[in-house]
Design a protein around this motif. Structure first.
Motif, PDB file in Angstrom:
ATOM      1  N   UNK A 122     -75.133  42.689   2.805  1.00 43.70           N
ATOM      2  CA  UNK A 122     -76.026  42.680   1.648  1.00 43.70           C
ATOM      3  C   UNK A 122     -75.346  42.060   0.435  1.00 43.70           C
ATOM      4  N   UNK A 123     -74.084  42.376   0.246  1.00 44.02           N
ATOM      5  CA  UNK A 123     -73.344  41.819  -0.881  1.00 44.02           C
ATOM      6  C   UNK A 123     -73.032  40.342  -0.679  1.00 44.02           C
ATOM      7  N   UNK A 136     -65.248  37.241   3.427  1.00 43.90           N
ATOM      8  CA  UNK A 136     -64.794  37.669   2.110  1.00 43.90           C
ATOM      9  C   UNK A 136     -65.958  37.751   1.124  1.00 43.90           C
ATOM     10  N   UNK A 137     -65.908  38.772   0.295  1.00 42.69           N
ATOM     11  CA  UNK A 137     -66.848  38.925  -0.812  1.00 42.69           C
ATOM     12  C   UNK A 137     -66.224  38.221  -2.008  1.00 42.69           C
ATOM     13  N   UNK A 138     -66.921  37.249  -2.557  1.00 44.42           N
ATOM     14  CA  UNK A 138     -66.343  36.410  -3.606  1.00 44.42           C
ATOM     15  C   UNK A 138     -66.985  36.665  -4.964  1.00 44.42           C
ATOM     16  N   UNK A 139     -66.430  36.019  -5.971  1.00 40.56           N
ATOM     17  CA  UNK A 139     -66.979  36.095  -7.318  1.00 40.56           C
ATOM     18  C   UNK A 139     -68.414  35.581  -7.331  1.00 40.56           C
ATOM     19  N   UNK A 140     -68.679  34.529  -6.584  1.00 39.83           N
ATOM     20  CA  UNK A 140     -70.038  33.974  -6.504  1.00 39.83           C
ATOM     21  C   UNK A 140     -71.019  35.006  -5.940  1.00 39.83           C
ATOM     22  N   UNK A 141     -70.574  35.784  -4.960  1.00 42.57           N
ATOM     23  CA  UNK A 141     -71.436  36.825  -4.387  1.00 42.57           C
ATOM     24  C   UNK A 141     -71.778  37.885  -5.434  1.00 42.57           C
ATOM     25  N   UNK A 142     -70.762  38.318  -6.173  1.00 45.88           N
ATOM     26  CA  UNK A 142     -71.006  39.341  -7.192  1.00 45.88           C
ATOM     27  C   UNK A 142     -71.925  38.827  -8.293  1.00 45.88           C
ATOM     28  N   UNK A 147     -77.257  38.933 -10.730  1.00 48.07           N
ATOM     29  CA  UNK A 147     -78.453  38.183 -11.121  1.00 48.07           C
ATOM     30  C   UNK A 147     -79.694  38.750 -10.411  1.00 48.07           C
ATOM     31  N   UNK A 148     -79.558  39.069  -9.137  1.00 51.18           N
ATOM     32  CA  UNK A 148     -80.668  39.641  -8.369  1.00 51.18           C
ATOM     33  C   UNK A 148     -81.119  40.963  -8.974  1.00 51.18           C
TER      34      UNK A 148
END
Length: 191
Positions: A122-123, A136-142, A147-148
């Motif tokens: 989901x993240x 990897x969960x990145x800065x772009x994902x966060x 934003x969502x």
């Protein structure tokens, strides 16, 4: 000329040593420090009690601050243990013991692997990562998640979140699944 001293790793944080109390309850020095900090938020001085005492009415609030919210039956049982004479306060050592037990119970009854994988997906938007950063969960994902959710979150805060989760390895390193699970567990998302 005196002998040269070996360079010490003063830039790195020294590893915290476990106290006798932490060893007795099988918790890390960091976990003990967190419990002590939560206790200190609500403690009051009392003669003969080095760490002070906590009013029983604040036990639940201290446990919630630790991410260990007790159920009503648990709280009733904990208060009977912490304050058997019904004096209205609890001392530090029994509080630490209860919190350690609650942490161990939470760790052994955590989410299954599929639940963690689903939350991680989901993240990460269903990919494991972006641009070769598989898993990897990145800065772009966060940024996308913020934003969502229509949350205006400062990029510096998002960077700090990544650094906290990956132990300071660097923003570009992202957050792996195991690190994600640990952060979510500490945040109280999973019991």
């Amino acid at each position: 000329m005196p002998p040269k001293r070996k360079a010490t790793a003063s830039a790195a944080e020294p590893k915290e040593r476990q106290s006798k109390l932490a060893k007795e309850h099988n918790i890390s020095a960091r976990e003990e420090r967190e419990i002590k900090e939560a206790f200190a938020l609500f403690s009051e001085p009392m003669e003969g009690e080095k760490e002070g005492v906590i009013p029983t009415k604040d036990v639940k609030r201290a446990m919630v601050a630790l991410g260990l919210p007790p159920t009503k039956p648990e709280l009733k049982e904990f208060l009977e243990i912490l304050d058997p004479d019904d004096e209205g306060y609890a001392s530090y050592e029994p509080f630490l013991a209860i919190c350690a037990l609650k942490r161990h119970a939470r760790a052994s009854s955590g989410p299954d692997a599929d639940e963690v994988d689903e939350a991680f997906r989901l993240f990460t938007g269903g990919s494991g990562g972006v641009g070769g950063e598989e898993g990897k969960l990145t800065l772009a994902h966060l940024k996308r998640v913020a934003m969502t959710l229509r949350q205006d979150v400062d990029e510096a805060l998002l960077r700090d979140m990544i650094l906290e989760a990956n132990g300071g390895a660097g923003v570009g390193k992202g957050v792996g699944r195991a690190e994600f699970e640990e952060v979510m567990r500490r945040a109280g998302a999973w019991k």
